[in-house]
Design a protein around this motif. Structure first.
Motif, mmCIF file in Angstrom:
data_model
loop_
_atom_site.group_PDB
_atom_site.id
_atom_site.type_symbol
_atom_site.label_atom_id
_atom_site.label_comp_id
_atom_site.label_asym_id
_atom_site.label_seq_id
_atom_site.Cartn_x
_atom_site.Cartn_y
_atom_site.Cartn_z
ATOM 1 N N VAL A 5 0.871 -1.184 0.000
ATOM 2 C CA VAL A 5 0.000 0.000 0.000
ATOM 3 C C VAL A 5 0.903 1.227 0.000
ATOM 4 C CG1 VAL A 5 -1.803 1.260 1.223
ATOM 5 C CG2 VAL A 5 -1.797 -1.242 1.238
ATOM 6 N N LYS A 6 0.965 1.918 -1.121
ATOM 7 C CA LYS A 6 1.819 3.101 -1.221
ATOM 8 C C LYS A 6 1.265 4.210 -0.327
ATOM 9 C CE LYS A 6 3.565 2.178 -5.861
ATOM 10 N NZ LYS A 6 3.213 0.759 -5.795
ATOM 11 N N GLY A 7 2.112 4.700 0.547
ATOM 12 C CA GLY A 7 1.692 5.679 1.539
ATOM 13 C C GLY A 7 1.698 5.122 2.949
ATOM 14 N N VAL A 8 1.946 3.805 3.076
ATOM 15 C CA VAL A 8 2.039 3.150 4.388
ATOM 16 C C VAL A 8 3.453 2.604 4.527
ATOM 17 C CG1 VAL A 8 1.207 1.295 5.867
ATOM 18 C CG2 VAL A 8 -0.414 2.582 4.445
ATOM 19 N N GLY A 9 4.191 3.168 5.459
ATOM 20 C CA GLY A 9 5.552 2.706 5.699
ATOM 21 C C GLY A 9 5.631 1.745 6.865
ATOM 22 N N ASP A 10 6.864 1.425 7.265
ATOM 23 C CA ASP A 10 7.085 0.443 8.337
ATOM 24 C C ASP A 10 6.425 0.881 9.640
ATOM 25 O OD1 ASP A 10 8.560 -0.808 6.432
ATOM 26 O OD2 ASP A 10 10.518 -0.326 7.286
ATOM 27 N N LYS A 11 6.686 2.114 10.045
ATOM 28 C CA LYS A 11 6.166 2.598 11.327
ATOM 29 C C LYS A 11 4.642 2.633 11.330
ATOM 30 C CE LYS A 11 6.461 6.528 14.511
ATOM 31 N NZ LYS A 11 7.070 7.874 14.745
ATOM 32 N N ALA B 106 -7.564 -3.235 -3.374
ATOM 33 C CA ALA B 106 -7.208 -4.343 -4.267
ATOM 34 C C ALA B 106 -5.709 -4.631 -4.194
ATOM 35 C CB ALA B 106 -7.623 -4.014 -5.696
ATOM 36 N N GLU B 107 -4.880 -3.576 -4.160
ATOM 37 C CA GLU B 107 -3.420 -3.787 -4.076
ATOM 38 C C GLU B 107 -3.041 -4.452 -2.752
ATOM 39 O OE1 GLU B 107 -4.957 -1.169 -5.071
ATOM 40 O OE2 GLU B 107 -4.109 -0.475 -6.985
ATOM 41 N N ALA B 108 -3.725 -4.067 -1.678
ATOM 42 C CA ALA B 108 -3.418 -4.668 -0.379
ATOM 43 C C ALA B 108 -3.753 -6.155 -0.370
ATOM 44 C CB ALA B 108 -4.182 -3.939 0.723
#
Length: 384
Positions: free
Chosen positions: A210-216, A252-254
């Protein structure tokens, strides 16, 4: 990598090696200056795999061992054609070297007595996941040999990971990972590894996430809402605008990413665990292969692969007599010199110093003075 290492299992029963990943890593580790024989054969991958096998067999001596390869086109590539599309492409010459290396390693595995396993249309991860689940359910202790973070989802009561490290001058110690330290690398327990990877993606395999969701942010979401389904169901409640909009627009990508990172555990594998028993090595064949590959420095190590028969127990030794205390020598001991600062040295230095003459003398040592005339009269003394 995690900072701490778990304790090695007491008696691991089944080792499963992600063989294709090790070949790939060994081949590309020396891509700039590959090892070659005098005939021009590229032996970089064969050298790395041979050293790994010798180290594994010498240190752990597994009873059962499966070397697992990818075979054919996997369902992931059919579902998502961009899967692993970002990996480095090989030139025609290097591709021939790589294919020849895989053939050579298959010859080495057969000579070592290590079973080679693969199922058409499945990656090694899925075959390992199926074998590990089946063996752990049958009461076996399973050790997955790989440094891939995807395998963290398989860790359980009877399944552990062994990151093999590497030898050579810049040696890296092997590391054991079990339930006690599995969360140190990614920050989540094994049960949430799939959800975490579905959110952050994996650039090495070109999994979008999910672009926009990083590790933290992914860790915070998992801690607050649980698995991916729970996060997507409550995406509108997320405070951060960027993460909220990303999850609302990339459902859908997730879900696709979750399907791609999930290791299958139901591969049709008509294989009994007894077929994974390690056979005795064929030392003449290994010597021949080592000579062809010009691995002559490794030939002396082949003798260590043959386990020596246990030596008969030695009879108990008679009790040793009690040690006598050494007698002190009878010859005269040298006289000790006076330590500096003792009272005798201070007294001696006082008497020898010039200032000692100016000190008043003791009444017991003072020389008597002659009596005066009036004193003699009063005491009755006569003058001489």
């Amino acid at each position: 990598m995690p900072g701490a290492s778990a304790a090695a299992p007491a008696a691991p029963t089944l080792f499963l090696v992600d063989g294709y990943a090790l070949i790939y890593r060994a081949f590309f580790a020396m891509i700039a200056r590959p090892l070659k024989t005098t005939r021009g054969e590229n032996t970089s991958a064969a050298w790395g795999v041979t050293n790994f096998l010798l180290r594994l067999l010498e240190q752990h001596r597994p009873e059962r061992l499966g070397w697992v390869h990818d075979v054919g086109t996997s369902f992931r590539q059919e579902t998502y054609p961009a899967y692993k599309a970002t990996r480095q492409k090989l030139s025609e010459e290097l591709q021939q070297d790589f294919d020849r290396s895989v053939e050579r390693i298959a010859q080495l595995l057969a000579a070592f007595g290590v079973p080679l396993v693969g199922v058409e249309g499945y990656e090694a991860d899925d075959v390992i996941g199926t074998l590990a689940t089946h063996a752990a359910g049958a009461g076996f202790r399973v050790v997955i040999v790989s440094g891939d973070k995807d395998f963290y989802q398989l860790i359980g009561p009877n399944v552990v990971l062994l990151n093999p490290g590497r030898g050579g001058p810049a040696a890296v110690e092997e590391q054991w990972v079990d339930e006690s330290n599995a969360s140190e690398r990614l920050g989540v327990p094994p049960a949430r590894v799939v959800d975490y990877l579905a959110l952050v993606g994996d650039s090495s395999d070109n999994i979008p996430g999910v672009k926009g969701v990083g590790d933290k942010t992914a860790l915070e979401l998992i801690q607050a809402y649980g698995d991916l389904d729970g996060i997507l169901a409550r995406a509108a409640e997320i405070r951060g605008k960027r993460a909220r909009e990303a999850l609302l627009t990339q459902v859908a990508e997730a879900r696709l990413s979750r399907d791609l990172v999930t290791i299958r555990r139901d591969v049709p594998l008509p294989l009994e665990l007894d077929a994974l028993r390690v056979r005795p090595p064929d030392l003449p064949r290994l010597t021949q292969l080592f000579t062809e590959l010009e691995f002559r420095s490794l030939i002396p190590r082949l003798e260590r692969l043959v386990a020596a028969p246990p030596a008969p127990p030695a009879p108990p030794a008679p009790p040793a007599p009690p040690a006598r205390r050494p007698r002190r020598p009878r010859w005269p001991q040298p006289r000790r010199r006076l330590a500096r600062g003792s009272w005798m040295t201070r007294l001696a230095s006082r008497r020898s110093s010039p200032s000692a003459a100016r000190l008043p003398s003791s009444p017991w040592t003072q020389k008597p003075r002659p009596l005066t005339r009036s004193a003699r009269r009063s005491s009755g003394c006569r003058s001489p």
